[in-house]
Design a protein around this motif. Structure first.
Motif, PDB file in Angstrom:
ATOM      1  N   MET A  55       0.832  -0.903  -0.118  1.00 30.99           N
ATOM      2  CA  MET A  55       0.014  -0.085   0.028  1.00 30.99           C
ATOM      3  C   MET A  55       1.029   1.306   0.095  1.00 30.99           C
ATOM      4  SD  MET A  55      -2.891   1.278  -0.087  1.00 30.99           S
ATOM      5  CE  MET A  55      -4.172   0.107   0.225  1.00 30.99           C
ATOM      6  N   SER A  56       1.901   1.170   0.828  1.00 31.92           N
ATOM      7  CA  SER A  56       2.607   2.336   0.741  1.00 31.92           C
ATOM      8  C   SER A  56       3.558   2.828  -0.475  1.00 31.92           C
ATOM      9  CB  SER A  56       3.825   2.052   1.974  1.00 31.92           C
ATOM     10  OG  SER A  56       4.513   3.127   2.297  1.00 31.92           O
ATOM     11  N   GLU A  57       4.025   1.713  -1.116  1.00 36.11           N
ATOM     12  CA  GLU A  57       4.655   1.868  -2.485  1.00 36.11           C
ATOM     13  C   GLU A  57       3.613   2.223  -3.425  1.00 36.11           C
ATOM     14  OE1 GLU A  57       6.313  -1.791  -3.304  1.00 36.11           O
ATOM     15  OE2 GLU A  57       7.964  -1.623  -1.714  1.00 36.11           O
ATOM     16  N   TYR A  58       2.544   1.921  -3.319  1.00 42.42           N
ATOM     17  CA  TYR A  58       1.222   2.380  -4.389  1.00 42.42           C
ATOM     18  C   TYR A  58       1.162   3.843  -4.253  1.00 42.42           C
ATOM     19  CZ  TYR A  58      -3.312   3.008  -6.734  1.00 42.42           C
ATOM     20  OH  TYR A  58      -4.050   3.510  -7.557  1.00 42.42           O
ATOM     21  N   MET A  64       4.223  10.708  -6.430  1.00 41.10           N
ATOM     22  CA  MET A  64       5.370  11.253  -7.285  1.00 41.10           C
ATOM     23  C   MET A  64       4.647  11.365  -8.563  1.00 41.10           C
ATOM     24  SD  MET A  64       7.653  11.732  -5.161  1.00 41.10           S
ATOM     25  CE  MET A  64       8.832  12.490  -6.159  1.00 41.10           C
ATOM     26  N   GLY A  65       4.066  10.484  -9.137  1.00 41.43           N
ATOM     27  CA  GLY A  65       3.517  10.708 -10.526  1.00 41.43           C
ATOM     28  C   GLY A  65       2.934  12.171 -10.725  1.00 41.43           C
ATOM     29  N   GLY A  99      -7.061   8.024   8.564  1.00 43.38           N
ATOM     30  CA  GLY A  99      -7.136   6.874   8.811  1.00 43.38           C
ATOM     31  C   GLY A  99      -5.742   6.095   9.200  1.00 43.38           C
ATOM     32  N   ILE A 100      -5.383   6.105  10.691  1.00 41.47           N
ATOM     33  CA  ILE A 100      -4.270   5.776  11.152  1.00 41.47           C
ATOM     34  C   ILE A 100      -4.117   4.711  11.845  1.00 41.47           C
ATOM     35  CG2 ILE A 100      -2.358   6.700  12.493  1.00 41.47           C
ATOM     36  CD1 ILE A 100      -2.743   8.397  10.174  1.00 41.47           C
ATOM     37  N   GLY A 101      -4.615   3.399  11.065  1.00 48.17           N
ATOM     38  CA  GLY A 101      -4.581   2.136  11.262  1.00 48.17           C
ATOM     39  C   GLY A 101      -3.163   1.472  11.144  1.00 48.17           C
ATOM     40  N   THR A 102      -3.175   0.270  10.629  1.00 49.75           N
ATOM     41  CA  THR A 102      -2.027  -0.462  10.566  1.00 49.75           C
ATOM     42  C   THR A 102      -1.310   0.093   9.024  1.00 49.75           C
ATOM     43  OG1 THR A 102      -2.673  -2.416  11.467  1.00 49.75           O
ATOM     44  CG2 THR A 102      -0.897  -2.524  10.089  1.00 49.75           C
ATOM     45  N   LEU A 103      -2.142   0.314   8.149  1.00 46.71           N
ATOM     46  CA  LEU A 103      -1.884   0.766   6.774  1.00 46.71           C
ATOM     47  C   LEU A 103      -1.362   2.266   6.916  1.00 46.71           C
ATOM     48  CD1 LEU A 103      -4.272  -1.100   4.532  1.00 46.71           C
ATOM     49  CD2 LEU A 103      -2.133  -2.038   5.018  1.00 46.71           C
ATOM     50  N   GLY A 104      -2.362   2.890   7.417  1.00 43.93           N
ATOM     51  CA  GLY A 104      -2.025   4.472   7.622  1.00 43.93           C
ATOM     52  C   GLY A 104      -0.753   4.680   8.552  1.00 43.93           C
ATOM     53  N   THR A 105      -0.754   4.099   9.324  1.00 44.74           N
ATOM     54  CA  THR A 105       0.576   4.372  10.346  1.00 44.74           C
ATOM     55  C   THR A 105       2.033   3.974   9.471  1.00 44.74           C
ATOM     56  OG1 THR A 105      -0.598   4.001  12.212  1.00 44.74           O
ATOM     57  CG2 THR A 105       1.948   3.703  12.244  1.00 44.74           C
ATOM     58  N   HIS A 106       1.944   2.842   8.753  1.00 44.90           N
ATOM     59  CA  HIS A 106       2.982   2.539   7.947  1.00 44.90           C
ATOM     60  C   HIS A 106       3.396   3.632   6.860  1.00 44.90           C
ATOM     61  CE1 HIS A 106       5.524  -0.995   6.431  1.00 44.90           C
ATOM     62  NE2 HIS A 106       5.729  -0.216   5.330  1.00 44.90           N
ATOM     63  N   LEU A 107       2.208   3.796   6.085  1.00 38.15           N
ATOM     64  CA  LEU A 107       2.568   5.032   5.256  1.00 38.15           C
ATOM     65  C   LEU A 107       2.846   6.161   5.507  1.00 38.15           C
ATOM     66  CD1 LEU A 107       1.716   5.914   2.403  1.00 38.15           C
ATOM     67  CD2 LEU A 107      -0.345   6.524   2.836  1.00 38.15           C
ATOM     68  N   HIS A 231      -8.333  -1.646  -8.288  1.00 37.71           N
ATOM     69  CA  HIS A 231      -8.458  -2.166  -6.686  1.00 37.71           C
ATOM     70  C   HIS A 231      -7.151  -3.191  -6.825  1.00 37.71           C
ATOM     71  CE1 HIS A 231     -11.142  -3.180  -3.293  1.00 37.71           C
ATOM     72  NE2 HIS A 231      -9.875  -3.147  -2.992  1.00 37.71           N
ATOM     73  N   VAL A 232      -5.901  -2.536  -7.043  1.00 42.74           N
ATOM     74  CA  VAL A 232      -4.907  -3.292  -6.953  1.00 42.74           C
ATOM     75  C   VAL A 232      -3.746  -2.707  -6.012  1.00 42.74           C
ATOM     76  CG1 VAL A 232      -4.923  -4.135  -9.528  1.00 42.74           C
ATOM     77  CG2 VAL A 232      -3.987  -1.989  -9.051  1.00 42.74           C
ATOM     78  N   ALA A 233      -4.191  -1.678  -5.247  1.00 44.03           N
ATOM     79  CA  ALA A 233      -3.075  -0.993  -4.243  1.00 44.03           C
ATOM     80  C   ALA A 233      -2.628  -1.885  -3.577  1.00 44.03           C
ATOM     81  CB  ALA A 233      -3.758   0.092  -3.659  1.00 44.03           C
ATOM     82  N   SER A 234      -3.226  -2.947  -2.984  1.00 46.96           N
ATOM     83  CA  SER A 234      -2.405  -3.902  -1.878  1.00 46.96           C
ATOM     84  C   SER A 234      -3.539  -5.124  -2.049  1.00 46.96           C
ATOM     85  CB  SER A 234      -2.555  -2.890  -0.450  1.00 46.96           C
ATOM     86  OG  SER A 234      -1.938  -3.827   0.496  1.00 46.96           O
TER      87      SER A 234
END
Length: 268
Positions: A55-58, A64-65, A99-107, A231-234
């Motif tokens: 998710m973070s990479e997506y 950046m794009g 949304g600062i859950g698992t994904l949001g915190t990592h990002l 729907h391919v972000a993660s």
């Protein structure tokens, strides 16, 4: 124990001894939306470092794009247009993460480490080192006013459904960019195009939609300021996900506490 992903409604009602419904992914909204869900049966979800990294990479790729206009240049290429445009830098932007859950915190941590200014917003108080996190409805306006790029990573609940609407998005700075990688139900779709056409939003990248696949006649397909991904972000990797599902099955059979159990009242 039933391991499910967007299962047909009614398919769980034939199992009277069901003790756990395990989502094969990070989302569980489709389980709560099932009208015949046994109300007291435990629900679990996947929490996976690989999903968070994906998710973070997506999101980083999309941001950046946007900063460097690469999506616009792809369109220009197919039109045979040579049209240089001004670009912006990491230091020019503040990324707001809803949304600062698992994904949001990592990002949030990844973007901060790269050099972005980052702010977060969640329903309940959260603390992240060097990252301001706002919480509750009363602080949402201030959070939005600081976000030149808004990323939605909220869980989908009755409370958050339609949260990306005209009123909310109008509180972003003029020219802000929207990224929705959570659920299609967060966005009030009919509100987006007027905000783009007026110039209040400079663009949007949508990976999730109210109806998937996105119908061919949908106006989002033809709008030049909307980027669409399917729907391919993660995406859950069975090799990474199955071991934790198996572990929870063993825990269930032994009467032990389940990992990554969902709060049935909160819905996530």
């Amino acid at each position: 124990m039933a391991i499910v992903w967007k299962h047909p409604h009614g398919s769980l009602s034939v199992y009277p001894n069901l003790r756990c419904i395990a989502s094969f992914g990070a989302g569980v909204d489709f389980i709560f939306e099932n009208p015949d869900r046994p109300p007291d049966v435990a629900i679990t979800r996947v929490v996976d470092d690989a999903l968070a990294e994906d998710m973070s990479e997506y999101v980083f790729t999309v941001i950046m794009g946007y900063l460097k206009n690469t999506s616009q240049y792809v369109m220009d290429q197919f039109r045979g247009m040579w049209s240089p445009k001004p670009y912006s830098r990491i230091s020019d932007h503040t990324i707001g993460i809803m949304g600062i859950g698992t994904l949001g915190t990592h990002l949030a941590k990844d973007l901060r480490n790269i050099g972005f200014k980052v702010v977060g917003w969640s329903k309940n108080p959260k603390k992240l080192k060097d990252i301001p996190v706002y919480h509750g409805a009363e602080s949402r306006k201030e959070f939005l006013s600081k976000s030149s790029v808004l990323v939605c990573l909220l869980p989908l609940t009755p409370e958050t459904r339609g949260i990306l609407n005209q009123d909310t998005l109008n509180q972003l700075p003029k020219g802000a960019f929207l990224i929705n990688v959570a659920r299609g139900g967060h966005l009030k779709e009919e509100d987006l195009i007027p905000l783009l056409d007026s110039g209040h939003l400079s663009g949007a990248c949508l990976d999730v939609f109210a109806e998937e696949p996105l119908p061919k006649e949908h106006p989002f397909w033809d709008h030049p300021l909307i980027q669409i991904t399917p729907h391919v972000a993660s995406v859950s990797d069975p090799a990474s996900v199955v071991p934790q599902l198996a572990e929870n099955y063993l825990r269930l059979s032994r009467g032990e506490e389940l990992r990554n159990r969902v709060d049935l009242q909160q819905g996530y």
